[in-house]
Design a protein around this motif. Structure first.
Motif, short mmCIF file in Angstrom:
data_model
loop_
_atom_site.label_atom_id
_atom_site.label_comp_id
_atom_site.label_asym_id
_atom_site.label_seq_id
_atom_site.Cartn_x
_atom_site.Cartn_y
_atom_site.Cartn_z
N THR A 6 0.83 -1.15 0.05
CA THR A 6 -0.05 0.14 0.00
C THR A 6 1.05 1.19 -0.02
OG1 THR A 6 -1.77 -1.05 1.05
CG2 THR A 6 -1.64 1.29 1.25
N ALA A 7 1.83 1.47 1.02
CA ALA A 7 2.74 2.50 0.89
C ALA A 7 3.49 2.49 -0.39
CB ALA A 7 3.78 2.25 2.05
N PHE A 8 4.09 1.71 -0.99
CA PHE A 8 4.85 1.66 -2.17
C PHE A 8 3.95 2.02 -3.34
CE2 PHE A 8 5.85 -0.49 -6.19
CZ PHE A 8 7.30 0.16 -6.44
N SER A 9 2.74 1.51 -3.32
CA SER A 9 1.75 2.16 -4.40
C SER A 9 1.38 3.70 -4.47
CB SER A 9 0.37 1.31 -4.34
OG SER A 9 0.55 0.08 -4.91
N SER A 10 1.06 4.09 -3.13
CA SER A 10 1.09 5.40 -2.85
C SER A 10 2.32 6.23 -2.95
CB SER A 10 0.59 5.65 -1.20
OG SER A 10 0.53 6.97 -0.97
N ALA A 11 3.45 5.74 -2.99
CA ALA A 11 4.62 6.56 -3.07
C ALA A 11 4.81 6.73 -4.63
CB ALA A 11 5.64 6.09 -2.55
N GLU A 12 4.68 5.59 -5.52
CA GLU A 12 4.92 5.48 -6.62
C GLU A 12 3.94 6.65 -7.36
OE1 GLU A 12 4.06 1.65 -8.41
OE2 GLU A 12 6.03 1.62 -9.38
N ALA A 13 2.97 7.01 -6.87
CA ALA A 13 1.86 7.88 -7.37
C ALA A 13 2.20 9.33 -7.15
CB ALA A 13 0.48 7.77 -6.76
N ARG A 14 3.27 9.39 -6.17
CA ARG A 14 3.65 10.83 -5.79
C ARG A 14 4.99 11.12 -6.47
NH1 ARG A 14 2.31 12.85 0.05
NH2 ARG A 14 2.57 14.90 -0.99
N LEU A 15 5.74 10.15 -7.20
CA LEU A 15 6.85 10.33 -7.66
C LEU A 15 7.09 11.73 -8.13
CD1 LEU A 15 8.02 7.03 -8.98
CD2 LEU A 15 8.95 8.18 -7.02
N GLY A 16 8.10 12.63 -8.01
CA GLY A 16 8.47 13.64 -8.61
C GLY A 16 7.52 15.10 -8.02
N THR A 17 6.76 14.57 -6.87
CA THR A 17 6.01 15.81 -6.42
C THR A 17 6.68 16.01 -4.94
OG1 THR A 17 4.70 14.21 -5.16
CG2 THR A 17 3.99 14.77 -7.47
N GLU A 18 6.24 17.30 -4.45
CA GLU A 18 6.69 17.43 -3.26
C GLU A 18 5.90 16.82 -2.13
OE1 GLU A 18 7.98 21.75 -2.09
OE2 GLU A 18 5.99 21.76 -1.40
N VAL A 19 6.28 16.39 -1.38
CA VAL A 19 5.70 15.47 -0.23
C VAL A 19 5.70 16.00 1.25
CG1 VAL A 19 6.13 13.27 -1.51
CG2 VAL A 19 7.78 13.85 0.04
N GLY A 20 6.61 17.21 1.33
CA GLY A 20 6.61 17.81 2.73
C GLY A 20 7.34 19.08 2.81
N VAL A 21 6.81 19.87 3.72
CA VAL A 21 7.68 21.19 3.94
C VAL A 21 7.73 21.34 5.50
CG1 VAL A 21 7.87 23.65 3.75
CG2 VAL A 21 7.04 22.16 1.66
N SER A 22 8.71 21.35 6.19
CA SER A 22 8.71 21.30 7.55
C SER A 22 8.47 22.39 8.04
CB SER A 22 10.11 20.90 8.16
OG SER A 22 11.15 22.18 7.89
N ASN A 23 8.50 22.86 9.40
CA ASN A 23 8.39 23.96 9.94
C ASN A 23 9.63 24.33 10.24
OD1 ASN A 23 5.53 23.34 11.37
ND2 ASN A 23 6.36 22.18 12.55
N TRP A 24 9.74 25.66 10.52
CA TRP A 24 10.97 26.64 10.46
C TRP A 24 11.69 26.51 11.96
CZ3 TRP A 24 12.91 29.12 6.46
CH2 TRP A 24 11.77 29.45 5.49
N ILE A 25 13.05 26.30 11.89
CA ILE A 25 13.90 26.08 12.97
C ILE A 25 14.88 27.41 12.84
CG2 ILE A 25 15.53 25.04 14.23
CD1 ILE A 25 14.05 22.34 13.10
N THR A 26 15.35 28.02 14.14
CA THR A 26 15.97 29.03 14.25
C THR A 26 17.37 28.53 14.69
OG1 THR A 26 14.45 30.67 14.84
CG2 THR A 26 16.52 31.14 15.61
N VAL A 27 18.47 28.72 14.17
CA VAL A 27 19.85 28.19 14.21
C VAL A 27 20.56 29.46 14.87
CG1 VAL A 27 21.89 27.39 13.35
CG2 VAL A 27 19.82 26.74 12.31
N ASP A 28 20.22 29.42 16.24
CA ASP A 28 21.01 30.66 17.12
C ASP A 28 22.32 30.13 17.50
OD1 ASP A 28 20.48 28.97 19.06
OD2 ASP A 28 18.77 29.99 19.94
N GLN A 29 23.10 31.21 18.00
CA GLN A 29 24.56 31.06 18.66
C GLN A 29 24.47 30.13 19.48
OE1 GLN A 29 26.97 32.65 17.03
NE2 GLN A 29 28.07 30.88 18.03
#
Length: 156
Positions: A6-29
């Motif tokens: 099931t996961a393989f079939s779902s992933a194949e259908a999403r090839l070439g597409t953006e699958v996620g954008v994370s939250n922002w993280i601050t890199v401080d000193q």
């Protein structure tokens, strides 16, 4: 159909597409200083804000490239919840990795993932290759781009 199929079939259908954008993280000193201490990489461009401001074109300290890369794990947590039937996820490595832009202390980063390839390695292992772009807020050029391999392990 098994959870892996099931996961393989779902992933194949999403090839070439953006699958996620994370939250922002601050890199401080403090984060940079902790990483420097942990890795024994205390080069002044990372840990001496006054000298870095005076002697570099960056206007201050910059994060270690490997600190930026290590945040990929956190970005992945934001974007890849466990799939039905998945028991664990394993970092399988990188095919390509380029550091394109220094990350100044105080910058905010996020990860953007595009699915490039998926392979069934066994009855329990699904290998996914994602193009990872770590963006710096307000910059056109990303901090890094990499082809990241992740292994999703499913129950037998």
């Amino acid at each position: 159909m098994s959870a892996l199929e099931t996961a393989f079939s779902s992933a194949e259908a999403r090839l070439g597409t953006e699958v996620g954008v994370s939250n922002w993280i601050t890199v401080d000193q403090p984060m940079i200083d902790q990483f420097a201490e942990t890795t024994f990489d205390t080069q002044w461009i990372h840990v001496d804000p006054e000298r870095a401001a005076a002697e570099t074109p960056f206007g201050g300290t910059i994060a270690h490239g490997f600190l930026t890369l290590s945040l990929a794990s956190r970005f992945a947590y934001d974007c890849f919840p466990m799939l039905p039937g998945q028991v664990m996820g394993i970092n399988y490595g990188m095919n390509k990795l380029r550091f394109l832009m220094p990350v100044r202390a105080g910058a905010r980063l996020r990860g953007r993932f595009t699915l490039q390839k998926v392979t069934k390695r066994s009855a329990t292992d699904l290998l996914r290759e994602n193009l990872l772009t770590i963006e710096i807020e307000g910059e056109k050029t990303p901090a890094l781009v990499a082809e990241w391999l992740g292994l999703a392990i499913f129950e037998d």
